[in-house]
Enzyme design. Structure first.
Site, PDB file in Angstrom:
ATOM      1  CB  ALA A 100     -58.121 -64.340   8.282  1.00 12.87           C
TER       2      ALA A 100
ATOM      3  N   GLY B 272     -59.307 -69.238   6.508  1.00 15.30           N
ATOM      4  CA  GLY B 272     -59.523 -68.468   5.282  1.00 15.30           C
ATOM      5  C   GLY B 272     -58.774 -69.039   4.087  1.00 15.30           C
TER       6      GLY B 272
ATOM      7  CD  GLU C 230     -63.650 -69.332   5.498  1.00  7.87           C
ATOM      8  OE1 GLU C 230     -62.735 -68.652   6.009  1.00  7.87           O
ATOM      9  OE2 GLU C 230     -64.852 -69.161   5.764  1.00  7.87           O
TER      10      GLU C 230
ATOM     11  CD  GLU D 241     -62.016 -70.380  10.337  1.00  6.38           C
ATOM     12  OE1 GLU D 241     -62.060 -71.616  10.505  1.00  6.38           O
ATOM     13  OE2 GLU D 241     -61.878 -69.861   9.214  1.00  6.38           O
TER      14      GLU D 241
END
Ligand code: HXC
Length: 258
Positions: free
Chosen positions: A65, A109, A112, A132
């Protein structure tokens, strides 16, 4: 359709989406996730497309992200805008098979997003991590759930609690990726695989995909019952009649996706 943060190509019956924010290792900002959602919507609606490949660059599938974007947000911002829920999960809801072709970094992300896909092919230089924790946050796009299901508790805990990366060989060994492909061949190999899948009966492929996904949502006997029902449904398709007839008549099948 034109996009700024990704490149959409059609290769016969395969849709190829390449994430394309080279200035930020393909970090996933709102614009990219909105465009990815729109691209996947378009490919799902296109009857000529039977499978989808999602790729990044040689250097990065995606570095997670967009941290610069998230830095501006407090808890009420992410709650109100439904961060992740609003525009991240389209890949996990595709009816058509989605193959992630991962080269370079698949961080946070990015990892993911790859795990939302149905199959991950990895280049030798692929590096998966959920870092993270180093930012004092946690995976928020399914990482704690999908990584754990893919590799088991101990390895998932280690990666999520320490941020330790996993390189391609380990990822293959523990089942996170289906196989390793030379970097130079990765996207072509993914398109070839997608094209093979897309050549089979599309509704039957969709049923098979649903059944495999069901394994993560149900107990064994419920999952097997679901599979049995879906197998019965294939007996109602024209493609299954054609597939069985073609075998008996020693000829290639002509599937019409019905
Ligand atoms: C925004 C990023 C970025 C990211 C890299 N960049 N990753 N921008 N978000 N996730 C940007 C850098 O800021 C920099 O911009 C440019 O890309 C090049 O990065 P460098 O760090 O200078 O390059 P390098 O030293 O080669 O290191 C590359 C890297 C590193 C290993 C990818 O940038 C890195 O560790 N990035 C963060 C990875 C990460 O923690 N991902 C998880 C995010 S959290 P400038 O402008 O300086 O050139 C997440 C889920 C959160 O994904 C969910 C919460 C609910």
């Amino acid at each position: 359709m034109t996009f700024e943060t990704l490149i959409l190509e059609k290769h016969d019956n395969v849709g190829l989406v390449r994430l394309n924010r080279p200035e930020a290792y393909n970090a996933l900002n709102d614009q990219l996730m909105d465009e990815l959602t729109a691209a996947l919507d378009a490919l799902e609606a296109d009857d000529s497309i039977g499978a989808i490949v999602l790729a990044g660059s040689d250097k990065a599938f995606a570095a997670g992200a967009d941290i610069k974007m998230m830095r501006e947000w407090g808890m009420m911002d992410v709650f109100k805008r439904q961060f992740i829920t609003a525009n991240w999960e389209r890949a996990s809801r595709c009816r058509k098979p989605v193959i992630a072709a991962v080269s370079g970094l698949a961080l946070g992300g990015g990892c993911e997003l790859a795990m939302m896909c149905d199959i991950i092919l990895a280049a030798e230089n692929a590096r998966f991590a959920l870092p993270e924790i180093t930012l004092a946050t946690i995976p928020g796009a399914g990482g704690t759930q999908r990584l754990t299901r893919a590799v088991g508790k101990s390895k998932a805990m280690e990666m999520i609690l320490s941020g330790r990366p996993m390189f391609a060989e380990e990822a293959e060994r523990c089942g996170l990726v289906s196989r390793i492909v030379p970097l130079a061949d990765l996207v072509q190999e993914a398109v070839t695989l997608a094209s093979r899948v897309a050549g089979f009966s599309q509704p039957v492929v969709a049923l098979a995909k649903e059944c495999v996904n069901r394994a993560f949502e149900s107990g064994l006997s419920e999952g097997v019952l679901y599979e049995r029902r879906m197998a019965y449904i294939t007996f109602g398709t024209e493609d299954q009649s054609e597939g069985l007839a073609a075998f008996v008549e020693k000829r290639p099948p002509q599937f019409i996706h019905r």
